[in-house]
Enzyme design. Sequence first.
Site, short mmCIF file in Angstrom:
data_model
loop_
_atom_site.label_atom_id
_atom_site.label_comp_id
_atom_site.label_asym_id
_atom_site.label_seq_id
_atom_site.Cartn_x
_atom_site.Cartn_y
_atom_site.Cartn_z
N PRO A 204 0.84 -1.21 0.00
CA PRO A 204 0.00 0.00 0.00
C PRO A 204 0.87 1.25 0.00
O PRO A 204 2.08 1.17 0.18
CB PRO A 204 -0.77 -0.12 1.32
CG PRO A 204 0.11 -0.94 2.21
CD PRO A 204 0.97 -1.82 1.33
N GLY A 259 -1.62 4.07 -9.80
CA GLY A 259 -0.85 5.21 -9.32
C GLY A 259 -0.50 6.11 -10.48
O GLY A 259 -1.18 6.11 -11.52
N GLU A 281 -3.26 1.01 -13.91
CA GLU A 281 -4.32 2.03 -13.79
C GLU A 281 -3.61 3.33 -13.43
O GLU A 281 -3.22 3.52 -12.28
CB GLU A 281 -5.31 1.63 -12.69
CG GLU A 281 -6.12 0.38 -13.00
CD GLU A 281 -7.16 0.58 -14.08
OE1 GLU A 281 -7.44 1.74 -14.43
OE2 GLU A 281 -7.68 -0.42 -14.58
N GLU A 490 -10.39 -3.04 -14.84
CA GLU A 490 -10.71 -3.60 -13.52
C GLU A 490 -12.22 -3.56 -13.30
O GLU A 490 -12.92 -2.77 -13.92
CB GLU A 490 -9.98 -2.81 -12.43
CG GLU A 490 -8.48 -3.01 -12.53
CD GLU A 490 -7.71 -2.47 -11.34
OE1 GLU A 490 -8.14 -1.48 -10.74
OE2 GLU A 490 -6.66 -3.06 -11.02
P1 NAP Z 1 2.40 7.16 -7.05
O1 NAP Z 1 3.36 8.14 -6.48
O2 NAP Z 1 2.72 6.56 -8.36
O3 NAP Z 1 2.24 6.04 -5.92
C1 NAP Z 1 1.39 4.92 -6.08
C2 NAP Z 1 2.00 3.73 -5.36
O4 NAP Z 1 3.26 3.41 -5.95
C3 NAP Z 1 2.30 3.99 -3.88
O5 NAP Z 1 2.11 2.80 -3.17
C4 NAP Z 1 3.77 4.37 -3.91
O6 NAP Z 1 4.42 4.17 -2.68
C5 NAP Z 1 4.27 3.39 -4.95
N1 NAP Z 1 5.53 3.76 -5.56
C6 NAP Z 1 6.04 4.98 -5.81
N2 NAP Z 1 7.25 4.86 -6.42
C7 NAP Z 1 7.49 3.52 -6.57
C8 NAP Z 1 8.56 2.75 -7.14
N3 NAP Z 1 9.62 3.31 -7.69
N4 NAP Z 1 8.44 1.41 -7.11
C9 NAP Z 1 7.37 0.82 -6.57
N5 NAP Z 1 6.33 1.49 -6.01
C10 NAP Z 1 6.39 2.83 -6.01
O7 NAP Z 1 0.96 7.77 -7.19
P2 NAP Z 1 0.18 8.66 -6.13
O8 NAP Z 1 0.65 10.04 -6.27
O9 NAP Z 1 0.24 8.04 -4.79
O10 NAP Z 1 -1.32 8.49 -6.64
C11 NAP Z 1 -1.91 9.41 -7.46
C12 NAP Z 1 -1.86 8.95 -8.91
O11 NAP Z 1 -2.56 7.73 -9.02
C13 NAP Z 1 -2.56 9.92 -9.84
O12 NAP Z 1 -1.81 10.08 -11.01
C14 NAP Z 1 -3.88 9.21 -10.13
O13 NAP Z 1 -4.47 9.59 -11.36
C15 NAP Z 1 -3.47 7.79 -10.12
N6 NAP Z 1 -4.62 6.93 -9.87
C16 NAP Z 1 -5.08 6.18 -10.91
C17 NAP Z 1 -6.20 5.39 -10.73
C18 NAP Z 1 -6.75 4.57 -11.86
O14 NAP Z 1 -7.57 3.70 -11.60
N7 NAP Z 1 -6.34 4.79 -13.10
C19 NAP Z 1 -6.84 5.33 -9.48
C20 NAP Z 1 -6.33 6.09 -8.44
C21 NAP Z 1 -5.20 6.88 -8.65
P3 NAP Z 1 4.62 5.42 -1.68
O15 NAP Z 1 3.28 5.88 -1.30
O16 NAP Z 1 5.37 4.85 -0.55
O17 NAP Z 1 5.38 6.46 -2.46
#
Ligand code: NAP
Length: 510
Positions: A204, A259, A281, A490
């Site tokens: 998570p 993410g 996603e 999904e």
């Molecule tokens: P994020 O920075 O990409 O983080 C998502 C997840 O990835 C978190 O668990 C994060 O851990 C992890 N993570 C980050 N860097 C990583 C790496 N190098 N290797 C493995 N895991 C890594 O995204 P966010 O800012 O939290 O979420 C917002 C984004 O999600 C937005 O762009 C949104 O549009 C997108 N989103 C898309 C959907 C969809 O269904 N298409 C739904 C919801 C959100 P940490 O938290 O520990 O950094």
Amino acid sequence: MATGSGLRRLRAPPRLPPARGCSSGPAGLSPALLRPDGFVGGRWVRPAAAFPVLDPASGASLGSVADCGAPEARQAVRAAHEAFGRWKRVAAKERSSLLRKWYDLMIQNKEELAKIITAESGKPLKEAEGEVVYAALFLEWFSEEARRIYGDIIYPPARDRRALVLKQPLGVAAIITPWNFPSAMITRKVGAALAAGCTVVVKPAEDTPFSALALAELANQAGIPAGVYNVVPCSQKKAKEVGEALCTDPLVSKISFTGSTATGKVLLHHAANSVKRVSMELGGNAPFIVFDSANVEQAVAGAMASKFRNSGQTCVCSNRFLVQKGIHDSFVKKFAEAMKGQLHVGNGFEERTTQGPLINQRAVEKVEAQVSDAVSKGATLVLGGKRHTLGHNFFEPTLLSNVTRDMLCSQEETFGPLAPVIKFNTEEEAVAIANATDVGLAGYFYSQDPAQIWRVAEQLEVGMVGVNEGLISSVECPFGGVKQSGLGREGSKYGIDEYLEIKYVCLGGL
Ligand code: NAP
């Protein structure tokens, strides 16, 4: 289960401990579901390190959680792999009834689960309750789909042969989820994976691990066997190593990520080395188009729903409002009135609140930077525009008009409470602006003209379209994007295919 370095097994106590550093559970949370440790192979595990989880409304610590690293991630994969050998043989009906029990427990614990979501993500409690139900419905939906995994029989040209198509579970799925839907983004994947006969390791987001761990507690209570659902929470510092360990492990067959597009690309690189199946996603930049023929009241209601849910922090939030010149002034006026009258910024636990804090300072800075960029390039500030007087991570709901395509808010996903309005003249122009982006998750438009509805719905380069509707997510319908918004779908009847392999068996000599 092998024990990784620095990892200590804990026997699950009858009464669950509160988060470390919290004697009675923070923010009035019941300690019963507030688990501070990782969950691997059916046991609570505690590596030496821990990281704090912060309340986004105040910055106060909600407690600290096990900071798992690559060793724990690999251990969780081994546990999931061992469990896969048994889980894939469990009858579909039995998998179905275990998922159903997990669903029932989520519904029974709805209020407590919602409080955890509000505490760690900041979203208003009502929205959090809505998320718990939405999240649970994925378990219910996939408990039903588990019993409907069918194959095919094909009659090939050779008369002495029959071809069979079997659908088999892929294996261990590594599941990486964001903070904005701490519960639903997990169940949308895990429900499908478990129904198909796969096992999972969930990582998570750092901001919201308690929801994932509460789900582990309930999975355990529901009787989901050890090793089928594993959780390795970790700090942002360790996200890279944990992500890499999970996504390069040869025992992992599938990566499912929700993410940002940037992180998705990193994980796709990892997946390429061992050619794993992936579901992505990713981010969006949703257009919300209001044509002259629209019912303006309906369009304003849709705009409010699609923009301001979760303070603008959803991937399907409208990001750019494109409004035709004939209806433009009336829409902007009514939208501003609705924002003034209906949006109440505050702590998510307060009854009146519709807009909680943003998740962290980086999120606040991004909105602030987009507003100042737009204003410096000639946009008009209609409402809001700055940090809220409540301080910390609160930002005023903001409306900008006279927005142009060169502004950051037209080009980037905002992920915050900013509604920028761009005026357009013709349908062709609106569609061109809407499609002028390298992502394509959701798109919305308002029109009362049936021919226009068909034309525009077909032309928008997105995975999901809301026509005269601002809220479109539902477990029965396929969720996902095109272009750089992702790969796969999904929910719906299609979601389970992401966890199934097709095998062709040729029966000869008949
Ligand atoms: P994020 O920075 O990409 O983080 C998502 C997840 O990835 C978190 O668990 C994060 O851990 C992890 N993570 C980050 N860097 C990583 C790496 N190098 N290797 C493995 N895991 C890594 O995204 P966010 O800012 O939290 O979420 C917002 C984004 O999600 C937005 O762009 C949104 O549009 C997108 N989103 C898309 C959907 C969809 O269904 N298409 C739904 C919801 C959100 P940490 O938290 O520990 O950094």
